[in-house]
Design a protein around this motif. Structure first.
Motif, PDB file in Angstrom:
ATOM      1  N   PHE A  14     -51.998  25.393  49.529  1.00  0.00           N
ATOM      2  CA  PHE A  14     -51.220  26.562  49.923  1.00  0.00           C
ATOM      3  C   PHE A  14     -49.780  26.470  49.423  1.00  0.00           C
ATOM      4  N   VAL A  15     -49.193  25.289  49.511  1.00  0.00           N
ATOM      5  CA  VAL A  15     -47.784  25.085  49.149  1.00  0.00           C
ATOM      6  C   VAL A  15     -47.556  25.166  47.644  1.00  0.00           C
ATOM      7  N   VAL A  57     -46.067  27.008  41.244  1.00  0.00           N
ATOM      8  CA  VAL A  57     -46.853  27.593  40.145  1.00  0.00           C
ATOM      9  C   VAL A  57     -46.168  28.831  39.588  1.00  0.00           C
ATOM     10  N   LYS A  58     -45.764  29.724  40.486  1.00  0.00           N
ATOM     11  CA  LYS A  58     -45.159  30.986  40.037  1.00  0.00           C
ATOM     12  C   LYS A  58     -43.841  30.746  39.321  1.00  0.00           C
ATOM     13  N   PHE A  59     -43.059  29.797  39.796  1.00  0.00           N
ATOM     14  CA  PHE A  59     -41.792  29.490  39.127  1.00  0.00           C
ATOM     15  C   PHE A  59     -42.036  28.951  37.722  1.00  0.00           C
ATOM     16  N   THR A  60     -43.028  28.085  37.577  1.00  0.00           N
ATOM     17  CA  THR A  60     -43.376  27.529  36.266  1.00  0.00           C
ATOM     18  C   THR A  60     -43.828  28.630  35.314  1.00  0.00           C
ATOM     19  N   ILE A  61     -44.661  29.527  35.796  1.00  0.00           N
ATOM     20  CA  ILE A  61     -45.149  30.643  34.971  1.00  0.00           C
ATOM     21  C   ILE A  61     -43.991  31.537  34.548  1.00  0.00           C
ATOM     22  N   ASN A  62     -43.104  31.849  35.485  1.00  0.00           N
ATOM     23  CA  ASN A  62     -41.951  32.699  35.172  1.00  0.00           C
ATOM     24  C   ASN A  62     -41.069  32.082  34.100  1.00  0.00           C
ATOM     25  N   PRO A  94     -40.827  21.620  55.090  1.00  0.00           N
ATOM     26  CA  PRO A  94     -41.291  22.146  56.376  1.00  0.00           C
ATOM     27  C   PRO A  94     -42.793  21.988  56.585  1.00  0.00           C
ATOM     28  N   PHE A  95     -43.573  22.219  55.540  1.00  0.00           N
ATOM     29  CA  PHE A  95     -45.023  22.068  55.676  1.00  0.00           C
ATOM     30  C   PHE A  95     -45.427  20.605  55.791  1.00  0.00           C
ATOM     31  N   VAL A 141     -46.300  37.520  49.293  1.00  0.00           N
ATOM     32  CA  VAL A 141     -47.271  38.590  49.032  1.00  0.00           C
ATOM     33  C   VAL A 141     -48.696  38.051  48.878  1.00  0.00           C
ATOM     34  N   GLN A 142     -48.869  36.990  48.102  1.00  0.00           N
ATOM     35  CA  GLN A 142     -50.203  36.460  47.828  1.00  0.00           C
ATOM     36  C   GLN A 142     -50.560  35.268  48.717  1.00  0.00           C
ATOM     37  N   GLY A 143     -49.669  34.942  49.638  1.00  0.00           N
ATOM     38  CA  GLY A 143     -49.874  33.760  50.464  1.00  0.00           C
ATOM     39  C   GLY A 143     -51.140  33.786  51.293  1.00  0.00           C
ATOM     40  N   PHE A 144     -51.390  34.901  51.987  1.00  0.00           N
ATOM     41  CA  PHE A 144     -52.555  34.955  52.878  1.00  0.00           C
ATOM     42  C   PHE A 144     -53.855  34.849  52.091  1.00  0.00           C
TER      43      PHE A 144
END
Length: 238
Positions: free
Chosen positions: A69-70, A75-80, A29-30, A98-101
């Motif tokens: 931004f995308v 990143v979060k999935f890799t960290i998890n 989408p982006f 939550v941390q997007g803005f």
């Protein structure tokens, strides 16, 4: 993390269907928004016969902004996955919301600074990007403000600037080279702009996630090394 690059490729191959979900729900989408905006800018922005136009500057800025931004859910999935957390994919989308803005505002400033740097013989822009690109990764790992991660990002850059620059250039040039080659083949078959756009989007949905997973894995490794150095220094002065 002993082998960050091996971990990155193993994760991408092993959890490819999860990455595809992020690609379809976030990245594509982006990329479509990016294509629409940049095409509109090129259509309305006059050119003056120079090598680079004002539209090219806008294009570079919007491209960097959206890519920075995308990266959040990747990143979060890799960290998890590295930490063995449950609901890795769900948490990745939650962090994006939550941390997007916070990261979006940071991305605007970093993209602007990098583009200004690129205008001055390219290298300053590359250095600026490499110096701060780890900040969102650190922020997502620690679940804190990206602004509080800038200092550690600079510390990583000081110790691993060659690795950061090499990683950015390697994936960028690979995608660019393959993209130019495929465009040449497509244009020899059809002049369709849609075919070219679909090809570029397809390439980006492969190279960008891999780049982010590799960069995230390297950042985790480099942070662990920094922590070890701090512990050794504390023991030495204890």
């Amino acid at each position: 993390m002993d082998k960050p690059v091996s971990f990155a490729f193993s994760l991408f191959a092993g959890k490819y269907e999860k990455f595809l979900i992020i690609v379809f729900l976030v990245q594509i989408p982006f990329l479509l928004i990016h294509s629409f905006i940049t095409n509109y800018i090129y259509a309305i922005t006059p050119t003056f016969g120079s090598l680079f136009s004002i539209a090219d500057i806008y294009y570079a800025f919007i491209t960097l902004l959206l890519l920075l931004f995308v990266l959040i859910p990747f990143v979060k999935f890799t960290i998890n996955e590295y930490q063995g957390n449950e609901n890795s994919l769900k948490t990745a989308f939650y962090s994006f919301a939550v941390q997007g803005f916070n990261i979006f505002v940071f991305s605007v400033l970093l993209a602007l600074a990098a583009v200004i740097g690129f205008m001055f013989f390219f290298i300053p822009g590359l250095i600026i990007l490499a110096a701060f690109i780890s900040a969102p990764i650190i922020a997502l790992n620690d679940e804190k403000s990206v602004w509080k991660s800038v200092r550690e990002s600079l510390q990583i850059f000081k110790k691993h600037f060659l690795g950061l620059i090499f990683c950015i250039l390697l994936f960028s040039l690979l995608e660019l080279g393959i993209g130019v080659f495929l465009n040449f083949i497509i244009l020899s078959i059809t002049p369709s702009y849609a075919a070219i756009m679909i090809t570029q989007i397809f390439l980006n949905t492969i190279f960008f996630p891999i780049f982010i997973v590799v960069l995230t894995s390297l950042t985790i490794k480099w942070r662990e090394n920094l922590s070890s150095l701090r512990l050794d220094k504390n023991k030495a002065f204890a």
